[in-house]
Write a protein that holds these residues in place. Structure first.
Motif, PDB file in Angstrom:
ATOM      1  N   GLU A 224      72.227  64.600  68.755  1.00  0.00           N
ATOM      2  CA  GLU A 224      71.672  63.938  69.940  1.00  0.00           C
ATOM      3  C   GLU A 224      70.511  63.016  69.565  1.00  0.00           C
ATOM      4  OE1 GLU A 224      72.370  64.180  73.340  1.00  0.00           O
ATOM      5  OE2 GLU A 224      74.099  65.473  72.978  1.00  0.00           O
ATOM      6  N   PRO A 225      70.277  61.968  70.342  1.00  0.00           N
ATOM      7  CA  PRO A 225      69.113  61.110  70.105  1.00  0.00           C
ATOM      8  C   PRO A 225      67.825  61.947  70.105  1.00  0.00           C
ATOM      9  CG  PRO A 225      70.581  60.109  71.716  1.00  0.00           C
ATOM     10  CD  PRO A 225      71.089  61.497  71.477  1.00  0.00           C
ATOM     11  N   HIS A 226      67.043  61.770  69.053  1.00  0.00           N
ATOM     12  CA  HIS A 226      65.791  62.514  68.934  1.00  0.00           C
ATOM     13  C   HIS A 226      64.874  61.821  67.923  1.00  0.00           C
ATOM     14  CE1 HIS A 226      67.824  63.975  65.316  1.00  0.00           C
ATOM     15  NE2 HIS A 226      66.661  64.436  64.897  1.00  0.00           N
ATOM     16  N   ILE A 227      63.661  62.371  67.774  1.00  0.00           N
ATOM     17  CA  ILE A 227      62.704  61.858  66.798  1.00  0.00           C
ATOM     18  C   ILE A 227      62.746  62.757  65.569  1.00  0.00           C
ATOM     19  CG2 ILE A 227      60.306  61.206  66.343  1.00  0.00           C
ATOM     20  CD1 ILE A 227      61.750  59.636  68.632  1.00  0.00           C
ATOM     21  N   ARG A 228      62.983  62.156  64.425  1.00  0.00           N
ATOM     22  CA  ARG A 228      63.055  62.867  63.143  1.00  0.00           C
ATOM     23  C   ARG A 228      61.749  62.655  62.383  1.00  0.00           C
ATOM     24  NH1 ARG A 228      67.594  60.606  59.402  1.00  0.00           N
ATOM     25  NH2 ARG A 228      68.955  61.952  60.619  1.00  0.00           N
TER      26      ARG A 228
END
Length: 141
Positions: free
Chosen positions: A102-106
């Motif tokens: 899912e779209p997220h901040i890494r």
């Protein structure tokens, strides 16, 4: 930063489904084509989908762990501006596209912090799209 467009040719075992996916879901402009392949303007780069029997990596994707997620290998994609990445994530969700990651901040709060998302095209090719608040950290260690 001035970049030369890349050219990438990928195998697709269902040319009509892949053509709809890249053309309609992503909204990519179509270039030249034949009965066996189609060119797309992939965010300023040349992506060519070629009809080809299903490959082993399309059948069973390998993964490597990255920041707590199983990242499919191989994969390809582009680095977008932050706002364009957010708009693409919203567009993909509006089409009901399932995400592998899912779209997220890494790497939150670390060098190289980035927005990322992974998905598969209809033929099992893995794509990653990412964005950096600070593009200067693209290759930062």
């Amino acid at each position: 930063m001035s970049l030369a467009p890349f050219h990438l040719a990928i195998p697709v075992h269902d040319l009509p489904a892949a053509r709809r996916f890249y053309g309609e879901v992503f909204g990519l402009a179509e270039g030249r084509s034949s009965a066996q392949w189609v060119d797309f303007d992939f965010f300023g780069h040349q992506l060519v989908i070629h009809e080809h029997p299903k490959t082993a990596s399309q059948e069973h994707a390998h993964t490597n762990p990255v920041d707590g997620h199983d990242v499919p290998v191989p994969h390809f994609g582009v680095v977008l501006e932050w706002d364009r990445w957010e708009a693409l994530a919203a567009r993909l969700k509006s089409f009901g596209i399932p995400f592998v990651i899912e779209p997220h901040i890494r790497f939150r709060g670390q060098t190289g912090e980035q927005a990322t998302m992974f998905l598969l095209d209809p033929c099992g090719n893995a794509l990653e799209f990412k964005a950096f608040k600070d593009i200067g950290q693209l290759f930062a260690k």
